[in-house]
Motif scaffolding. Structure first.
Motif, PDB file in Angstrom:
ATOM      1  N   LEU A   1     -59.267 -36.398 -29.906  1.00  0.00           N
ATOM      2  CA  LEU A   1     -58.064 -37.784 -30.122  1.00  0.00           C
ATOM      3  C   LEU A   1     -57.081 -37.794 -31.640  1.00  0.00           C
ATOM      4  CD1 LEU A   1     -60.958 -40.119 -29.669  1.00  0.00           C
ATOM      5  CD2 LEU A   1     -59.189 -39.570 -27.891  1.00  0.00           C
ATOM      6  N   TYR A   2     -57.701 -36.926 -32.571  1.00  0.00           N
ATOM      7  CA  TYR A   2     -57.105 -37.003 -33.950  1.00  0.00           C
ATOM      8  C   TYR A   2     -55.694 -35.854 -32.995  1.00  0.00           C
ATOM      9  CZ  TYR A   2     -59.464 -38.616 -37.107  1.00  0.00           C
ATOM     10  OH  TYR A   2     -60.155 -40.239 -37.578  1.00  0.00           O
ATOM     11  N   THR A   3     -56.492 -34.502 -32.546  1.00  0.00           N
ATOM     12  CA  THR A   3     -55.221 -33.692 -31.921  1.00  0.00           C
ATOM     13  C   THR A   3     -54.510 -34.354 -30.806  1.00  0.00           C
ATOM     14  OG1 THR A   3     -56.953 -31.691 -32.261  1.00  0.00           O
ATOM     15  CG2 THR A   3     -53.999 -31.494 -30.471  1.00  0.00           C
ATOM     16  N   TRP A   4     -54.887 -35.363 -29.737  1.00  0.00           N
ATOM     17  CA  TRP A   4     -53.913 -35.968 -28.652  1.00  0.00           C
ATOM     18  C   TRP A   4     -52.534 -37.120 -30.256  1.00  0.00           C
ATOM     19  CZ3 TRP A   4     -54.231 -41.634 -29.071  1.00  0.00           C
ATOM     20  CH2 TRP A   4     -53.213 -42.307 -28.669  1.00  0.00           C
ATOM     21  N   ALA A   5     -53.890 -37.877 -31.279  1.00  0.00           N
ATOM     22  CA  ALA A   5     -52.445 -38.661 -31.396  1.00  0.00           C
ATOM     23  C   ALA A   5     -51.407 -37.847 -32.681  1.00  0.00           C
ATOM     24  CB  ALA A   5     -53.405 -39.639 -33.158  1.00  0.00           C
ATOM     25  N   ARG A   6     -51.361 -36.758 -32.839  1.00  0.00           N
ATOM     26  CA  ARG A   6     -50.593 -36.108 -33.748  1.00  0.00           C
ATOM     27  C   ARG A   6     -49.490 -35.553 -32.973  1.00  0.00           C
ATOM     28  NH1 ARG A   6     -53.515 -32.263 -35.080  1.00  0.00           N
ATOM     29  NH2 ARG A   6     -53.314 -30.883 -33.728  1.00  0.00           N
ATOM     30  N   VAL A   7     -50.189 -35.132 -31.312  1.00  0.00           N
ATOM     31  CA  VAL A   7     -49.124 -34.297 -30.555  1.00  0.00           C
ATOM     32  C   VAL A   7     -48.121 -35.399 -29.900  1.00  0.00           C
ATOM     33  CG1 VAL A   7     -48.579 -32.926 -28.292  1.00  0.00           C
ATOM     34  CG2 VAL A   7     -49.983 -32.437 -29.728  1.00  0.00           C
TER      35      VAL A   7
END
Length: 325
Positions: free
Chosen positions: A263-269
């Motif tokens: 989720l943190y990666t998705w939010a950043r991307v």
């Protein structure tokens, strides 16, 4: 030089076909009465990084489209090396390593449980399994650029597993197994902002159903629903009985952490400024969420067995033996 398996052939699927795998616990039914069908291969849906399978958009017996996930082979020795280190007892037969740890059987067990519990909406649906003919297995290999000189079948004198389907000598004569799934055309890989809050709730539902998914990546979601269960453990499963509580807890924690990282990666991307973890998952990350206690191993799998006593005897006395001291 590659090692030649000295073990006898693993049992081929029954003819006529039966629900798989043939051990206590949930099973997946064949898609057709014979588990065979006419398949029209339309488009490759997989990725180069896929290790366990090839996924194609297909028509089957003139109907479709479907997503067909065709599984590569794994030796029982490899599965034992990967997962046996967590077991306090040794599985009594080589076939049991395939029954409980092979990616095809892992998916069959998940979909079988979802059907038992009438919770198929939790994932992209499965419609059953198929067995590919030799001609169909050749066709897939050829469509993906493999020639007859690059072994993809039982023709070579010795099969080392280094071929298109990873077929080893112990799998000689076995058909390629495949699972027929719903083809999702408009969900998009992964999930969107409105679906994020439901992801953790869904994982907790899987745990309540005796399923530990164990593989949470963006590629394993379409339209906010899981599509891949090739690493999942579904009770009855020896890993929940023949390992320590700390190992089970570790796997539960790893699954949750995989979702947090995703989720943190998705939010950043996707540039989700001000993103915050969903409430339940945030509490979990702070050690305040009681869902850690949702141990899939506590699920009552026996309620689905026609002969509960025989099933229990099987897993207690036949399935495992003590590891040598």
């Amino acid at each position: 030089m590659p090692r030649v398996s000295i073990n006898p052939l693993l049992p081929a699927p029954s003819n006529p076909p039966v629900p798989l795998p043939q051990v206590p616990g949930p099973k997946l039914e064949p898609f057709t009465p014979t588990a065979h069908a006419d398949i029209e291969f339309l488009m490759y849906l997989g990725r180069d990084e896929d290790k366990d399978s090839y996924v194609w958009k297909v028509n089957i017996n003139g109907n479709g489209p479907y997503a067909l996930k065709m599984f590569k082979f794994n030796t029982w020795e490899y599965l034992g090396q990967c997962y046996g280190r967590w077991l306090s007892k040794r599985l009594a037969k080589p076939q049991f390593y395939a029954d409980y740890f092979d990616p095809f059987n892992c998916e069959c067990r998940v979909y079988g449980r979802l059907k038992q519990e009438q919770r198929e909406e939790l994932a992209v649906r499965s419609h059953g399994y198929l067995l590919l003919s030799s001609e169909q297995a050749h066709q897939v290999a050829n469509l993906m650029g493999r020639s007859r000189d690059d072994p993809d079948d039982d023709d070579p004198a010795t099969l080392y597993g280094h071929n298109f389907w990873d077929r080893d000598e112990q799998h000689r004569g076995h058909p390629v197994k495949a699972i027929v799934k719903e083809f999702v055309s408009d969900g998009g890989e992964g999930f969107n902002k409105t679906q994020v809050a439901k992801l953790w709730d869904d994982l907790k539902e899987f745990r309540k159903l005796g399923i530990l998914v164990r593989d949470i990546t963006i590629h394993n979601y379409i339209g906010g629903k899981l599509i891949d269960f090739s690493r999942a453990w579904t009770v009855y499963h020896p890993l929940f009985d023949w390992t320590t509580d700390s190992h089970v807890t570790d796997h539960l924690e790893m699954e949750a952490q995989e979702l947090i990282d995703l989720l943190y990666t998705w939010a950043r991307v996707t540039d989700q400024s001000g993103f915050k973890l969903p409430k339940g998952l945030k509490e979990h990350s702070m050690g305040e969420d009681e869902s850690t206690d949702l141990n899939p191993g506590l699920y009552d799998w026996r309620k689905w067995e026609a002969d509960q006593e025989a099933a229990q005897i099987f897993v207690d006395k036949t399935l495992v033996e003590k590891v040598d001291e």
